[in-house]
Design an enzyme around this catalytic site. Structure first.
Site, PDB file in Angstrom:
ATOM      1  N   HIS A 195       0.840  -1.200   0.000  1.00  0.00           N
ATOM      2  CA  HIS A 195       0.000   0.000   0.000  1.00  0.00           C
ATOM      3  C   HIS A 195       0.873   1.249   0.000  1.00  0.00           C
ATOM      4  O   HIS A 195       2.085   1.200   0.141  1.00  0.00           O
ATOM      5  CB  HIS A 195      -0.985   0.010   1.168  1.00  0.00           C
ATOM      6  CG  HIS A 195      -0.402   0.287   2.511  1.00  0.00           C
ATOM      7  ND1 HIS A 195      -1.158   0.565   3.614  1.00  0.00           N
ATOM      8  CD2 HIS A 195       0.896   0.341   2.940  1.00  0.00           C
ATOM      9  CE1 HIS A 195      -0.376   0.768   4.647  1.00  0.00           C
ATOM     10  NE2 HIS A 195       0.861   0.643   4.276  1.00  0.00           N
TER      11      HIS A 195
ATOM     12  N   CYS B 236       5.347   5.933   4.897  1.00  0.00           N
ATOM     13  CA  CYS B 236       4.190   5.245   4.303  1.00  0.00           C
ATOM     14  C   CYS B 236       3.709   5.912   3.030  1.00  0.00           C
ATOM     15  O   CYS B 236       2.881   5.376   2.305  1.00  0.00           O
ATOM     16  CB  CYS B 236       3.047   5.160   5.313  1.00  0.00           C
ATOM     17  SG  CYS B 236       3.382   3.945   6.593  1.00  0.00           S
TER      18      CYS B 236
ATOM     19  N   HIS C 273       4.921  -0.022  -0.386  1.00  0.00           N
ATOM     20  CA  HIS C 273       5.673  -0.916   0.497  1.00  0.00           C
ATOM     21  C   HIS C 273       4.689  -1.949   1.020  1.00  0.00           C
ATOM     22  O   HIS C 273       3.473  -1.756   0.951  1.00  0.00           O
ATOM     23  CB  HIS C 273       6.318  -0.140   1.653  1.00  0.00           C
ATOM     24  CG  HIS C 273       5.325   0.508   2.550  1.00  0.00           C
ATOM     25  ND1 HIS C 273       4.740   1.710   2.270  1.00  0.00           N
ATOM     26  CD2 HIS C 273       4.766   0.096   3.710  1.00  0.00           C
ATOM     27  CE1 HIS C 273       3.872   2.022   3.213  1.00  0.00           C
ATOM     28  NE2 HIS C 273       3.864   1.053   4.110  1.00  0.00           N
TER      29      HIS C 273
ATOM     30  N   HIS D 156       3.203  -5.103   3.768  1.00  0.00           N
ATOM     31  CA  HIS D 156       3.035  -5.559   5.148  1.00  0.00           C
ATOM     32  C   HIS D 156       2.566  -7.002   5.148  1.00  0.00           C
ATOM     33  O   HIS D 156       1.880  -7.441   4.211  1.00  0.00           O
ATOM     34  CB  HIS D 156       1.984  -4.731   5.893  1.00  0.00           C
ATOM     35  CG  HIS D 156       2.392  -3.321   6.146  1.00  0.00           C
ATOM     36  ND1 HIS D 156       3.248  -2.970   7.156  1.00  0.00           N
ATOM     37  CD2 HIS D 156       2.061  -2.169   5.524  1.00  0.00           C
ATOM     38  CE1 HIS D 156       3.423  -1.650   7.142  1.00  0.00           C
ATOM     39  NE2 HIS D 156       2.718  -1.143   6.159  1.00  0.00           N
TER      40      HIS D 156
ATOM     41  N   ASP E 282      -4.765 -10.790  -0.742  1.00  0.00           N
ATOM     42  CA  ASP E 282      -3.426 -11.392  -0.649  1.00  0.00           C
ATOM     43  C   ASP E 282      -2.627 -11.172  -1.936  1.00  0.00           C
ATOM     44  O   ASP E 282      -3.122 -11.411  -3.033  1.00  0.00           O
ATOM     45  CB  ASP E 282      -3.544 -12.886  -0.352  1.00  0.00           C
ATOM     46  CG  ASP E 282      -2.194 -13.499   0.028  1.00  0.00           C
ATOM     47  OD1 ASP E 282      -1.392 -12.809   0.698  1.00  0.00           O
ATOM     48  OD2 ASP E 282      -1.937 -14.648  -0.366  1.00  0.00           O
ATOM     49  N   HIS E 283      -1.390 -10.706  -1.750  1.00  0.00           N
ATOM     50  CA  HIS E 283      -0.486 -10.406  -2.863  1.00  0.00           C
ATOM     51  C   HIS E 283      -1.042  -9.349  -3.805  1.00  0.00           C
ATOM     52  O   HIS E 283      -0.754  -9.352  -5.000  1.00  0.00           O
ATOM     53  CB  HIS E 283      -0.090 -11.686  -3.624  1.00  0.00           C
ATOM     54  CG  HIS E 283       0.858 -12.539  -2.840  1.00  0.00           C
ATOM     55  ND1 HIS E 283       0.455 -13.308  -1.776  1.00  0.00           N
ATOM     56  CD2 HIS E 283       2.197 -12.715  -2.935  1.00  0.00           C
ATOM     57  CE1 HIS E 283       1.497 -13.924  -1.260  1.00  0.00           C
ATOM     58  NE2 HIS E 283       2.562 -13.582  -1.937  1.00  0.00           N
TER      59      HIS E 283
ATOM     60  N   GLU F 170      -1.068  -4.683  11.467  1.00  0.00           N
ATOM     61  CA  GLU F 170      -0.265  -4.249  10.326  1.00  0.00           C
ATOM     62  C   GLU F 170       1.202  -4.603  10.546  1.00  0.00           C
ATOM     63  O   GLU F 170       1.942  -4.886   9.599  1.00  0.00           O
ATOM     64  CB  GLU F 170      -0.422  -2.741  10.110  1.00  0.00           C
ATOM     65  CG  GLU F 170       0.146  -2.276   8.788  1.00  0.00           C
ATOM     66  CD  GLU F 170      -0.236  -0.837   8.498  1.00  0.00           C
ATOM     67  OE1 GLU F 170      -1.066  -0.622   7.614  1.00  0.00           O
ATOM     68  OE2 GLU F 170       0.281   0.056   9.181  1.00  0.00           O
TER      69      GLU F 170
HETATM   70 NI    NI Z   1       2.475   0.828   5.591  1.00  0.00          NI
END
Ligand code: NI
Length: 136
Positions: free
Chosen positions: A15, A34, A40, A42, A80-81, A125
């Site tokens: 995100h 962020c 990036h 998580h 996911d992914h 997160e």
């Molecule tokens: Ni983040």
């Protein structure tokens, strides 16, 4: 007798936190790392909890296999992914903060679980940062 049944799940996603209507400086100030334009990732950990009466016949609040399948089909397969900003419709105009992701997950699951049961979503997160949403 009431009880809470919980199921853990997991997804990896990328995100970026930013607002299109803010300057780069303001985005940098509020969202820091962020706001990295290249996104990036998580490792999100999810705990979905359902609270209600224990059924006298089955002994279940909810069949945890059914809960697991709902999470897999509607949350893990959707997120996911994925790049949340780019790939997931709900975040086209919504910042994918942990708070907003938890709300989106709750809103997706709520119609799928009978209305006499309470639903709570906890989204990690990072191992130390997590958000709780229960529709209030
Ligand atoms: Ni983040």
């Amino acid at each position: 007798m009431r009880a809470t049944v919980s199921r853990k799940a997991h997804f990896n996603a990328a995100h970026r936190l930013y607002r299109k209507d803010w300057s780069m400086d303001k985005n940098e100030l509020i969202f820091g790392k962020c706001n990295n334009p290249n996104f990036h990732g998580h490792n999100y950990e999810l705990i979905v909890s359902v609270t209600g009466e224990i059924d006298k016949e089955t002994g279940f609040v909810i069949d945890v296999k059914i809960l697991a399948d709902l999470i897999k089909e509607h949350i893990e397969e959707a997120f996911d992914h994925k790049n949340l900003n780019v790939d997931v419709e709900e975040f086209q105009d919504l910042n994918p903060t942990a708070e907003n992701i938890a709300v989106v997950i709750w809103n997706k699951l709520r119609p799928l679980i009978s209305s006499d049961k309470e639903l709570e979503v906890v989204l990690y997160e990072t191992p130390r940062n997590f958000v709780t949403y229960k529709g209030e």
